[in-house]
Scaffold this active site. Structure first.
Site, short mmCIF file in Angstrom:
data_model
loop_
_atom_site.label_atom_id
_atom_site.label_comp_id
_atom_site.label_asym_id
_atom_site.label_seq_id
_atom_site.Cartn_x
_atom_site.Cartn_y
_atom_site.Cartn_z
N ARG A 132 1.60 11.75 -9.58
CA ARG A 132 2.02 10.46 -9.03
C ARG A 132 3.47 10.16 -9.40
O ARG A 132 4.13 9.37 -8.74
CB ARG A 132 1.15 9.33 -9.58
CG ARG A 132 -0.31 9.39 -9.16
CD ARG A 132 -1.01 8.11 -9.62
NE ARG A 132 -2.46 8.20 -9.59
CZ ARG A 132 -3.20 7.95 -8.52
NH1 ARG A 132 -2.64 7.60 -7.37
NH2 ARG A 132 -4.52 8.04 -8.57
N PHE A 175 -1.65 16.33 4.32
CA PHE A 175 -1.97 15.74 3.02
C PHE A 175 -0.72 15.71 2.16
O PHE A 175 -0.09 16.74 1.94
CB PHE A 175 -3.11 16.47 2.33
CG PHE A 175 -3.81 15.58 1.34
CD1 PHE A 175 -4.74 14.65 1.76
CD2 PHE A 175 -3.49 15.63 -0.01
CE1 PHE A 175 -5.36 13.79 0.85
CE2 PHE A 175 -4.09 14.78 -0.93
CZ PHE A 175 -5.03 13.86 -0.50
N GLU A 206 0.83 -1.21 0.00
CA GLU A 206 0.00 0.00 0.00
C GLU A 206 0.86 1.25 0.00
O GLU A 206 1.99 1.23 0.51
CB GLU A 206 -0.86 0.02 1.27
CG GLU A 206 -2.33 -0.25 1.06
CD GLU A 206 -3.09 0.88 0.37
OE1 GLU A 206 -2.54 1.54 -0.53
OE2 GLU A 206 -4.26 1.08 0.72
N ASP A 207 0.30 2.33 -0.52
CA ASP A 207 1.02 3.61 -0.47
C ASP A 207 0.94 4.24 0.92
O ASP A 207 1.93 4.66 1.48
CB ASP A 207 0.49 4.58 -1.55
CG ASP A 207 -1.04 4.74 -1.52
OD1 ASP A 207 -1.71 4.03 -0.74
OD2 ASP A 207 -1.55 5.58 -2.27
N ASP A 251 -4.29 5.53 6.32
CA ASP A 251 -4.81 6.73 6.97
C ASP A 251 -5.74 6.27 8.10
O ASP A 251 -5.27 5.84 9.14
CB ASP A 251 -5.50 7.56 5.87
CG ASP A 251 -5.91 8.94 6.31
OD1 ASP A 251 -5.17 9.57 7.06
OD2 ASP A 251 -6.98 9.42 5.87
P1 IMP Z 1 -7.96 4.95 4.68
O1 IMP Z 1 -9.04 3.98 4.33
O2 IMP Z 1 -8.49 6.13 5.46
O3 IMP Z 1 -6.79 4.31 5.38
O4 IMP Z 1 -7.51 5.59 3.32
C1 IMP Z 1 -6.42 5.17 2.63
C2 IMP Z 1 -6.43 5.79 1.26
O5 IMP Z 1 -6.68 7.20 1.32
C3 IMP Z 1 -5.05 5.68 0.65
O6 IMP Z 1 -4.91 4.46 -0.05
C4 IMP Z 1 -4.98 6.89 -0.23
O7 IMP Z 1 -5.51 6.58 -1.50
C5 IMP Z 1 -5.85 7.92 0.42
N1 IMP Z 1 -5.05 8.91 1.19
C6 IMP Z 1 -5.01 9.06 2.54
N2 IMP Z 1 -4.20 10.07 2.89
C7 IMP Z 1 -3.70 10.57 1.73
C8 IMP Z 1 -2.77 11.66 1.45
O8 IMP Z 1 -2.23 12.36 2.33
N3 IMP Z 1 -2.50 11.86 0.14
C9 IMP Z 1 -3.07 11.11 -0.87
N4 IMP Z 1 -3.92 10.11 -0.64
C10 IMP Z 1 -4.24 9.84 0.65
MG MG Z 2 -4.59 4.14 -2.13
#
Ligand code: IMP
Ligand code: MG
Length: 185
Positions: A168, A155, A102-103, A106
């Protein structure tokens, strides 16, 4: 043209630091999976850059596959508790050593649902490798085996992470000044 300078608040992780840490992660994964075969699953689209750089440092046999999941924003689970899959794997994962790549994690909601769904397919093992971890934002507990960097609640973009689908391909992770981003052009 990629004019990100107007909204780049700071470079959070420069290219060289990303490279060095990703090499370390690859070496750690190689040690842990010695003698095994890995199936690395990339969650599209943000994880693509990380996956391709990471697997260059993995010594055991490694296959790759891709999965797309819809993001509904906050609480990305549908009513039945699963994320909506927009692109499913082409490989069956039963009996395999699966490593989710995963990138960024959050809230953790997306990955929690993906893990829950993949577990029903009975992999031999299932671990998570994330480049970035916004630990202070976590809403659900995610067992993260490999983590590149714990980052503050800002962010970020670049190196796989997008701003409205662009940027990207930047080689570093930058922090967005959202006010300036909205004011651009
Ligand atoms: P989660 O379900 O809240 O953990 O969301 C994860 C997804 O939100 C990641 O896979 C990203 O696609 C997106 N995301 C969360 N924070 C960022 C950020 O700071 N920049 C870009 N994408 C983000
Ligand atoms: Mg993602």
């Amino acid at each position: 043209m990629q004019d990100y300078h107007s909204f780049l608040a700071e470079v959070l992780i420069p290219e060289e630091q990303l490279k060095a840490r990703i090499q370390e992660l690859g070496e750690e994964i190689s040690r842990d999976y010695a003698g095994k075969q890995i199936l690395a699953i990339c969650i599209l689209r943000g994880g693509v850059m990380f996956l391709t750089d990471l697997i260059r440092h993995i010594q055991p046999l490694v296959a790759i596959d891709f999965m797309g999941v819809s993001s509904y924003g906050v609480g990305s689970r549908s009513s039945d508790g699963h994320v909506r899959i927009t692109l499913d794997l082409t490989t069956s994962i039963g009996g395999k050593h699966v490593l989710i790549v995963e990138d960024i994690i959050d809230s953790g909601n997306t990955l929690a649902s993906v893990i829950e769904m993949l577990q029903t397919r009975h992999p031999a093992s299932l671990e998570v490798c994330t480049l970035l971890n916004k630990a202070s934002r976590r809403e659900v507990d995610i067992p993260i085996k490999y983590c590149g960097f714990v980052i503050p609640d800002k962010f970020v973009f670049g190196y796989g992470l997008d701003m409205d689908e662009f940027y990207r391909n930047l080689p570093f992770i930058g922090v967005v000044d959202l006010e300036k981003y909205e004011a651009k052009d």
